[in-house]
Design a protein around this motif. Structure first.
Motif, PDB file in Angstrom:
ATOM      1  N   VAL A  26       9.421  10.393  16.189  1.00 30.32           N
ATOM      2  CA  VAL A  26       8.027  10.780  15.976  1.00 30.32           C
ATOM      3  C   VAL A  26       7.888  12.295  16.110  1.00 30.32           C
ATOM      4  O   VAL A  26       7.238  12.940  15.307  1.00 30.32           O
ATOM      5  CB  VAL A  26       7.094  10.062  16.980  1.00 30.32           C
ATOM      6  N   GLY A  27       8.483  12.865  17.142  1.00 25.53           N
ATOM      7  CA  GLY A  27       8.402  14.311  17.346  1.00 25.53           C
ATOM      8  C   GLY A  27       8.626  14.672  18.795  1.00 25.53           C
ATOM      9  O   GLY A  27       9.148  13.876  19.579  1.00 25.53           O
ATOM     10  N   LYS A  28       8.214  15.868  19.154  1.00 25.53           N
ATOM     11  CA  LYS A  28       8.365  16.377  20.513  1.00 25.53           C
ATOM     12  C   LYS A  28       7.187  15.955  21.382  1.00 25.53           C
ATOM     13  O   LYS A  28       6.057  15.921  20.927  1.00 25.53           O
ATOM     14  CB  LYS A  28       8.411  17.905  20.511  1.00 25.53           C
ATOM     15  N   HIS A  84      10.009   7.857  25.397  1.00 20.72           N
ATOM     16  CA  HIS A  84      10.325   9.256  25.679  1.00 20.72           C
ATOM     17  C   HIS A  84      11.842   9.289  25.898  1.00 20.72           C
ATOM     18  O   HIS A  84      12.343   8.641  26.812  1.00 20.72           O
ATOM     19  CB  HIS A  84       9.575   9.701  26.924  1.00 20.72           C
ATOM     20  N   VAL A  85      12.567  10.027  25.087  1.00 19.43           N
ATOM     21  CA  VAL A  85      14.033  10.035  25.114  1.00 19.43           C
ATOM     22  C   VAL A  85      14.549  10.834  26.314  1.00 19.43           C
ATOM     23  O   VAL A  85      14.165  11.989  26.514  1.00 19.43           O
ATOM     24  CB  VAL A  85      14.609  10.620  23.810  1.00 19.43           C
ATOM     25  N   THR A  86      15.422  10.186  27.102  1.00 15.41           N
ATOM     26  CA  THR A  86      16.040  10.856  28.253  1.00 15.41           C
ATOM     27  C   THR A  86      17.545  11.044  28.082  1.00 15.41           C
ATOM     28  O   THR A  86      18.130  11.870  28.765  1.00 15.41           O
ATOM     29  CB  THR A  86      15.791  10.058  29.549  1.00 15.41           C
ATOM     30  N   GLU A  87      18.161  10.272  27.176  1.00 13.16           N
ATOM     31  CA  GLU A  87      19.598  10.398  26.910  1.00 13.16           C
ATOM     32  C   GLU A  87      19.872  10.099  25.445  1.00 13.16           C
ATOM     33  O   GLU A  87      19.272   9.198  24.877  1.00 13.16           O
ATOM     34  CB  GLU A  87      20.413   9.409  27.749  1.00 13.16           C
ATOM     35  N   VAL A  88      20.787  10.863  24.853  1.00 16.34           N
ATOM     36  CA  VAL A  88      21.256  10.605  23.489  1.00 16.34           C
ATOM     37  C   VAL A  88      22.728  10.242  23.608  1.00 16.34           C
ATOM     38  O   VAL A  88      23.514  10.958  24.221  1.00 16.34           O
ATOM     39  CB  VAL A  88      21.077  11.847  22.594  1.00 16.34           C
ATOM     40  N   ARG A  89      23.093   9.085  23.038  1.00 13.73           N
ATOM     41  CA  ARG A  89      24.459   8.566  23.122  1.00 13.73           C
ATOM     42  C   ARG A  89      25.004   8.326  21.722  1.00 13.73           C
ATOM     43  O   ARG A  89      24.265   8.366  20.743  1.00 13.73           O
ATOM     44  CB  ARG A  89      24.471   7.240  23.896  1.00 13.73           C
ATOM     45  N   GLU A 116      22.425   7.827  12.182  1.00 14.12           N
ATOM     46  CA  GLU A 116      22.139   8.747  13.278  1.00 14.12           C
ATOM     47  C   GLU A 116      21.078   9.741  12.833  1.00 14.12           C
ATOM     48  O   GLU A 116      21.147  10.296  11.762  1.00 14.12           O
ATOM     49  CB  GLU A 116      23.409   9.472  13.710  1.00 14.12           C
ATOM     50  N   GLN A 117      20.090   9.912  13.681  1.00 15.05           N
ATOM     51  CA  GLN A 117      18.984  10.800  13.389  1.00 15.05           C
ATOM     52  C   GLN A 117      19.072  12.042  14.261  1.00 15.05           C
ATOM     53  O   GLN A 117      19.719  12.034  15.295  1.00 15.05           O
ATOM     54  CB  GLN A 117      17.671  10.073  13.676  1.00 15.05           C
ATOM     55  N   ALA A 118      18.406  13.092  13.833  1.00 14.47           N
ATOM     56  CA  ALA A 118      18.337  14.301  14.644  1.00 14.47           C
ATOM     57  C   ALA A 118      17.342  14.035  15.774  1.00 14.47           C
ATOM     58  O   ALA A 118      16.137  14.099  15.578  1.00 14.47           O
ATOM     59  CB  ALA A 118      17.892  15.475  13.786  1.00 14.47           C
ATOM     60  N   VAL A 119      17.860  13.684  16.922  1.00 13.66           N
ATOM     61  CA  VAL A 119      17.020  13.395  18.079  1.00 13.66           C
ATOM     62  C   VAL A 119      17.635  14.077  19.293  1.00 13.66           C
ATOM     63  O   VAL A 119      18.855  14.120  19.433  1.00 13.66           O
ATOM     64  CB  VAL A 119      16.861  11.865  18.304  1.00 13.66           C
ATOM     65  N   VAL A 120      16.773  14.630  20.145  1.00 12.05           N
ATOM     66  CA  VAL A 120      17.240  15.308  21.352  1.00 12.05           C
ATOM     67  C   VAL A 120      16.423  14.816  22.532  1.00 12.05           C
ATOM     68  O   VAL A 120      15.344  14.232  22.368  1.00 12.05           O
ATOM     69  CB  VAL A 120      17.133  16.846  21.237  1.00 12.05           C
ATOM     70  N   VAL A 121      16.946  15.055  23.731  1.00  9.95           N
ATOM     71  CA  VAL A 121      16.225  14.708  24.951  1.00  9.95           C
ATOM     72  C   VAL A 121      14.851  15.369  24.909  1.00  9.95           C
ATOM     73  O   VAL A 121      14.721  16.540  24.543  1.00  9.95           O
ATOM     74  CB  VAL A 121      17.016  15.165  26.191  1.00  9.95           C
ATOM     75  N   GLY A 122      13.827  14.604  25.234  1.00 11.67           N
ATOM     76  CA  GLY A 122      12.452  15.098  25.198  1.00 11.67           C
ATOM     77  C   GLY A 122      11.687  14.649  23.978  1.00 11.67           C
ATOM     78  O   GLY A 122      10.461  14.755  23.938  1.00 11.67           O
ATOM     79  N   ASP A 123      12.388  14.129  22.949  1.00 13.64           N
ATOM     80  CA  ASP A 123      11.703  13.612  21.768  1.00 13.64           C
ATOM     81  C   ASP A 123      10.980  12.314  22.093  1.00 13.64           C
ATOM     82  O   ASP A 123      11.288  11.633  23.065  1.00 13.64           O
ATOM     83  CB  ASP A 123      12.700  13.341  20.636  1.00 13.64           C
ATOM     84  N   VAL A 124      10.044  11.979  21.223  1.00 11.01           N
ATOM     85  CA  VAL A 124       9.370  10.685  21.272  1.00 11.01           C
ATOM     86  C   VAL A 124       9.807   9.906  20.044  1.00 11.01           C
ATOM     87  O   VAL A 124       9.830  10.451  18.931  1.00 11.01           O
ATOM     88  CB  VAL A 124       7.839  10.861  21.269  1.00 11.01           C
ATOM     89  N   VAL A 125      10.184   8.641  20.246  1.00  7.38           N
ATOM     90  CA  VAL A 125      10.556   7.767  19.136  1.00  7.38           C
ATOM     91  C   VAL A 125       9.671   6.525  19.166  1.00  7.38           C
ATOM     92  O   VAL A 125       9.113   6.176  20.210  1.00  7.38           O
ATOM     93  CB  VAL A 125      12.050   7.351  19.198  1.00  7.38           C
ATOM     94  N   GLN A 126       9.527   5.888  18.012  1.00  4.79           N
ATOM     95  CA  GLN A 126       8.813   4.613  17.945  1.00  4.79           C
ATOM     96  C   GLN A 126       9.815   3.540  17.569  1.00  4.79           C
ATOM     97  O   GLN A 126      10.619   3.700  16.649  1.00  4.79           O
ATOM     98  CB  GLN A 126       7.672   4.645  16.938  1.00  4.79           C
ATOM     99  N   PHE A 180      12.187   5.924  28.245  1.00  2.00           N
ATOM    100  CA  PHE A 180      11.224   5.101  28.970  1.00  2.00           C
ATOM    101  C   PHE A 180       9.873   5.093  28.272  1.00  2.00           C
ATOM    102  O   PHE A 180       9.537   5.998  27.505  1.00  2.00           O
ATOM    103  CB  PHE A 180      11.063   5.588  30.420  1.00  2.00           C
ATOM    104  N   ALA A 181       9.128   4.035  28.554  1.00  2.00           N
ATOM    105  CA  ALA A 181       7.745   3.901  28.119  1.00  2.00           C
ATOM    106  C   ALA A 181       6.895   3.746  29.372  1.00  2.00           C
ATOM    107  O   ALA A 181       7.347   3.186  30.372  1.00  2.00           O
ATOM    108  CB  ALA A 181       7.578   2.673  27.220  1.00  2.00           C
ATOM    109  N   LYS A 182       5.697   4.245  29.328  1.00  2.00           N
ATOM    110  CA  LYS A 182       4.777   4.077  30.444  1.00  2.00           C
ATOM    111  C   LYS A 182       4.188   2.671  30.386  1.00  2.00           C
ATOM    112  O   LYS A 182       3.856   2.177  29.323  1.00  2.00           O
ATOM    113  CB  LYS A 182       3.637   5.097  30.368  1.00  2.00           C
ATOM    114  N   CYS A 183       4.087   2.048  31.520  1.00  2.00           N
ATOM    115  CA  CYS A 183       3.419   0.756  31.598  1.00  2.00           C
ATOM    116  C   CYS A 183       2.645   0.682  32.912  1.00  2.00           C
ATOM    117  O   CYS A 183       2.737   1.592  33.742  1.00  2.00           O
ATOM    118  CB  CYS A 183       4.408  -0.403  31.456  1.00  2.00           C
TER     119      CYS A 183
END
Length: 75
Positions: free
Chosen positions: A61-63, A29-34, A3-13, A41-44
């Motif tokens: 990756v970061g905010k 783009h993180v919308t939920e942490v479970r 488990e990583q320190a991740v919150v809603v609004g973060d960007v992950v790869q 979601f990713a833009k396409c």
């Protein structure tokens, strides 16, 4: 479980070895942490593509400096 320190609004790869096709190496783009990981979601070309990723399958990756608002919360 990593488990990583991740919150809603973060960007992950997403890890290319654990996520295939379009998702391999993509950014979410993180919308939920479970308890099992994150959802985001990713833009396409056709809009937002939603995805769920387990803890071991991404790195933070970061905010995101700008957060997309959905139509219900847009002012």
């Amino acid at each position: 479980m990593k488990e990583q320190a991740v919150v809603v609004g973060d960007v992950v790869q997403l890890c290319p070895e654990r996520n295939k096709g379009f998702w391999a190496g993509n950014f979410l783009h993180v919308t939920e942490v479970r308890s099992w990981g994150i959802q985001g979601f990713a833009k396409c070309e056709k809009g937002d593509a939603w995805y769920r990723a387990e803890w071991e399958s991404f790195e933070v990756v970061g905010k995101a400096p700008w957060v997309k608002l959905n139509e219900e919360t847009a002012e």
